[in-house]
Design an enzyme around this catalytic site. Structure first.
Site, PDB file in Angstrom:
ATOM      1  N   PRO A   1      32.996  -1.424  57.077  1.00 18.68           N
ATOM      2  CA  PRO A   1      31.820  -2.298  57.150  1.00 18.68           C
ATOM      3  C   PRO A   1      31.358  -2.727  55.769  1.00 18.68           C
ATOM      4  O   PRO A   1      31.344  -1.933  54.835  1.00 18.68           O
ATOM      5  CB  PRO A   1      30.769  -1.404  57.833  1.00 18.68           C
ATOM      6  CG  PRO A   1      31.207  -0.012  57.555  1.00 18.68           C
ATOM      7  CD  PRO A   1      32.706  -0.050  57.503  1.00 18.68           C
ATOM      8  N   CYS A   2      31.009  -3.985  55.641  1.00 17.15           N
ATOM      9  CA  CYS A   2      30.537  -4.538  54.365  1.00 17.15           C
ATOM     10  C   CYS A   2      29.273  -5.358  54.631  1.00 17.15           C
ATOM     11  O   CYS A   2      29.252  -6.579  54.436  1.00 17.15           O
ATOM     12  CB  CYS A   2      31.618  -5.399  53.711  1.00 17.15           C
ATOM     13  SG  CYS A   2      33.119  -4.506  53.266  1.00 17.15           S
TER      14      CYS A   2
END
Length: 879
Positions: free
Chosen positions: A496-497
């Site tokens: 996840p970013c």
């Protein structure tokens, strides 16, 4: 960078050059500068690719001159015999030259596409070819030497291999350069600090240049890729540069160097193979031998680790696709912080060791686990483990206690560990991450106590339980409850970013990796580096290559290069693989040098294109060339996916129900197949599953439900159809002054203010119905109708969990766990299963050494061919 490779001189006018006999091996130039044209990527055949390449190219200036013979040919009468560059020795025999360089002997100047970086290349015609040249009376160059080429002032000189030397029909002396790229000139750009500055990347880009642009001969050491970085360093001798990787602009590809055949290197239009291993033909043969050996051993199992696994869509698709290719891939381990997603994965994959923890803690656990295995002499290559030597030494000291001390202990209640049950990193009892004490924790059962007394204890408090821990570690090592370096064949994951999300107003554009929300990309790559899988597949949103000039995408590629992995990037649309949604995502392959780099599967279905890809990365779009005649399957629409599902109400609470009718489309027939049928395995049931799971919607509150009931059941129906709303000519909404505002039973307005002001009144998404003949842009994680089109076409509710799951390609047999909102989130965060399945197919081919040449693969007709497999299995059972 590609533009920096163009050094062709289009004029034959002589320019006098002064040779500096007192200079060193690098000559100084005092010639008139000439502006050179830009270059084009070698495989850019589509217009979109050409535009993308030209955006990353610049024009550069080089010094150019010709020798005295050219001066004479152009009428020079200075009477001096100065030679700035000349060929030496006899020319190549005419017959041999025409065989080796036929394009130079067509009798007239040709215009054609070549592997340089311009739209069209003028193919200079040759009078004769040579194999040696002298520049400035002192520098000797031979054919296939590596050399520096003069760059513009202030720039690093360019690096090339000389693959051709010829005198043109106009008298100019030329060489053909095949270019090396420095890391900063490749797609990773400003992340070049990840790469050794002496490491260069060979390419297929080549063009013609004046002979006297050559500056000095170089020693470039070529060696095979090696993920053992220390071993690699020891093999590199003293040299100017070293090269172990071949770089191709399309799909940002870095692969093993092709075998070097000096006579044929780049002399024809297809001399550089895109997929030839550094070790040459023997590597291919060994791959085939291995595949045959595997078949003899009845389909051995290959292991996959799913990081940030969610409910397991990506690994499920990869395993299904690999199975279709004849490759038995199984998800052995999965890791995610969301407990409900972990429950879903475990329910559908009981064979998987599912760990509900953060990826950072998982990596720390793996490192400590290896130390314990080393301490207990379970692995062949020990690693330092002094802390455990010191820890368990305390047990020996305790055993040697005095009689008086032992008498005191007998007077106290003693808790004896009966068995060690599990292990984790960090105190699992901590309520907040920042309160978690780091280090190994073991779950233990206590002698004389029931299981409800089991507890997590830090290893430092179990120093006198060495034998119990040894039994647990030995058993875990044998059953591989945790992977050690070399145990994992494939790692997949979508770190996840959130720091690059368009919803984040405080995004760090200067250095996105300083943002804590983007750190999982680093962790993912750290795990790949530690475990060294044969293959890695990372997935992420397109913002990975859009935000901050694609900083995070370049970082991911740079890390794989740093690890000496082959790599390739592709941007794929879910709808192109048989789904009624577009959903654009970035995928990044990584492969060890001993493996074939997997290809990207070409689309199987037509799709409605949405969204924007950064111009520079358009060349990574997985698609057929523009204008190519392709027989794709028709695009799928909402009706194709969900029209067979039974009607349910807003307050539906059942997790299971009967279908109520047969499938109506091919998509529905395939999505209803059981797990065994999808895997092509014999099944005891003569028909597919008859129970429908998770076909229930998020229950709307009374206010929203009343609003939804007022939305017309028509295409385009939304809040704009409610009384009191008027649409202006510019397609923005405003209140209709002639209509009195209406209110709900609760006293709240029928048309909420947020619907009127969303996107400055230009959006029609609030409380919008989808329609049967439409596709969905992207399945989302929240089933709320306030700012997105998520309403069922004809029922007064949002799409159900199962309807969303179908839009993501989840098989109907796949059950989900957790609260309703959590299940929506699991589906919305998932990788579309058909995309993962197509990638799994090409992964299986690569693992078996069966890949074709190039970055793209044309899937079999009617892929995934599930009906044929089911029919085949049924026939075998009946026989």
């Amino acid at each position: 960078m590609p533009s920096k490779r163009k050094t062709r001189s289009n004029a034959s006018t002589a320019v006098a050059a002064n040779s500096d006999s007192g200079s060193g091996s690098v000559r100084s130039c005092s010639r008139k500068s000439r502006k050179k044209t830009v270059v084009e990527g070698p495989a850019a055949t589509a217009a979109a690719e050409e535009v993308a390449l030209r955006q990353q190219q610049q024009t550069r200036v080089v010094d150019a001159s010709v020798n005295g013979n050219a001066d004479a040919a152009n009428g020079s009468d200075d009477g001096e015999e100065e030679y700035s560059a000349r060929f030496l020795g006899d020319p190549v025999l005419e017959e041999e030259a025409k065989r080796r360089w036929p394009k130079r002997y067509q009798g007239k100047t040709q215009t054609a596409r070549s592997r340089s970086n311009s739209d069209e290349d003028v193919i200079l015609q040759a009078r004769r070819h040579y194999t040696q040249a002298e520049v400035d009376g002192m520098l000797l160059f031979k054919l296939y030497d590596d050399a520096h080429v003069k760059a513009a002032e202030g720039e690093d000189n360019y690096i090339c291999k000389i693959v051709e030397m010829f005198e043109a029909v106009d008298g100019t002396l030329n060489f053909t350069a095949q270019w090396y790229y420095r890391a900063k000139d490749t797609v990773i750009k400003n992340l070049h600090n990840l790469i050794d500055p002496k490491r260069v990347f060979f390419s297929e880009i080549q063009d013609d240049n004046p002979l006297d642009c050559l500056l000095e001969k170089l020693n470039i050491y070529r060696l095979p890729l090696n993920v053992d970085l220390e071993a690699k360093k020891e093999t590199i001798p003293t040299c100017n540069y070293y090269c172990d990787t071949f770089y191709q602009l399309p799909y940002s590809t870095f692969i093993n160097l092709p075998s070097e055949n000096k006579e044929t290197v780049s002399e024809t239009s297809s001399t550089i193979s895109s997929e030839v291993d550094a070790s040459g033909r023997s590597e291919v043969n060994s791959q085939h031998s291995e595949a045959v050996h595997h078949e003899e051993n009845k389909e051995p199992e290959f292991s996959l680790l799913d990081l940030y696994c969610g409910c397991g869509a990506m690994s499920t698709g990869l395993c299904l696709g690999a199975n279709l290719s004849g490759f038995n891939l199984v998800t052995r381990w999965a890791v995610d912080k969301n407990e409900h997603a972990c429950e879903s994965l475990k329910l559908n994959h009981p064979e998987t060791e599912v760990r509900n923890e953060g990826a950072e803690d998982f990596l720390s656990l793996l490192k400590e686990w290896e130390k314990l295995c080393s301490y207990f002499s379970l692995i062949q290559n020990p690693v330092p483990h002094e802390q455990y030597v010191d820890l368990f030494k305390a047990e020996e000291d305790d055993d040697a206690g005095t009689d008086e001390e032992n008498d005191e202990i007998e007077d106290e209640e003693v808790f004896e560990v009966s068995e060690v049950l599990a292990v984790c990193y960090g105190d699992p009892n901590a309520k907040k991450e920042e309160e978690k004490e780091k280090g190994l924790y073991f779950k233990v059962s206590w002698k004389g106590y029931a299981s409800d007394a089991d507890s997590w204890e830090p290893i430092k408090g179990l120093s006198n339980c060495k034998e119990r821990i040894k039994v647990f570690v030995t058993r875990g090592f044998q059953s591989k409850i945790l992977p050690l370096p070399g145990d994992v064949d494939v790692i997949c994951g979508g770190p996840p970013c959130q720091g690059i999300s368009g919803f984040n107003r405080f995004r760090n554009k200067l250095n996105p990796l300083d943002d804590e929300q983007n750190k999982q990309l680093i962790v993912y790559m750290d795990i790949v580096q530690y475990l060294q899988p044969k293959f890695s597949l990372m997935e992420n949103v397109v913002d990975l290559v859009k935000f901050a000039d694609g900083y995070l995408g370049r970082y991911a590629l740079g890390r794989l290069l740093q690890m000496n992995y082959q790599s390739r990037m592709g941007i794929m649309a879910a709808g192109a693989y048989g789904l009624p949604q577009f959903r654009l995502r970035v995928f990044l392959w990584g492969a060890q040098p001993s493996q074939k780099l997997p290809q990207f599967p070409l689309p199987t279905h037509d799709v409605i294109v949405r969204g924007v890809i950064p111009l520079e990365f358009e060349i990574c779009t997985v698609a057929y060339s523009e204008g190519q005649d392709v027989d794709l399957q028709s695009k799928l629409l909402l009706e194709d996916a969900i029209s067979d599902l039974p009607p349910v109400a807003n307050n539906e609470h059942r997790d299971e129900m009967p279908y109520g009718g047969p499938p109506r489309t091919e998509f529905q027939r395939l999505i209803r197949l059981s797990k065994s049928e999808m895997l092509g395995l014999p099944t005891s049931s003569k028909c597919s599953e008859s129970t429908l799971y998770d076909h229930r919607p998020l229950k709307l509150n009374d206010d929203d439900y009343q609003r939804v009931c007022r939305i017309p059941k028509k295409k385009g129906g939304c809040f704009r159809d409610l009384p009191g709303v008027r649409v202006r000519p510019d397609n923005k909404v405003e209140w209709d002054p002639a209509v009195e505002r209406q209110y709900l039973e609760s006293g709240k307005p029928l048309v909420p203010d947020y619907a009127m002001t969303f996107v400055n009144g230009a959006s029609s998404k609030p409380f919008a119905r989808l329609w049967w003949d439409e596709t969905v842009p992207t399945v989302v994680t929240r089933a709320e109708p306030h700012n997105q089109a998520i309403m069922h076409p004809e029922q007064d509710r949002v799409l159900t969990i199962r309807e969303n799951a179908r839009l993501q390609g989840f098989p109907d047999y796949y059950k989900l766990c957790g609260p309703i909102k959590q299940r929506y989130m699991q589906v919305g965060n998932a990788v579309a299963v058909p995309v993962a399945r197509a990638l799994g197919y090409t992964l299986g081919l690569a693992f078996q050494g069966s890949v074709t040449e190039g970055p793209l693969y044309n899937l079999p007709d009617k892929f995934p061919m599930l009906r044929e497999r089911v029919s085949s299995v049924s026939t075998e059972e009946n026989a």
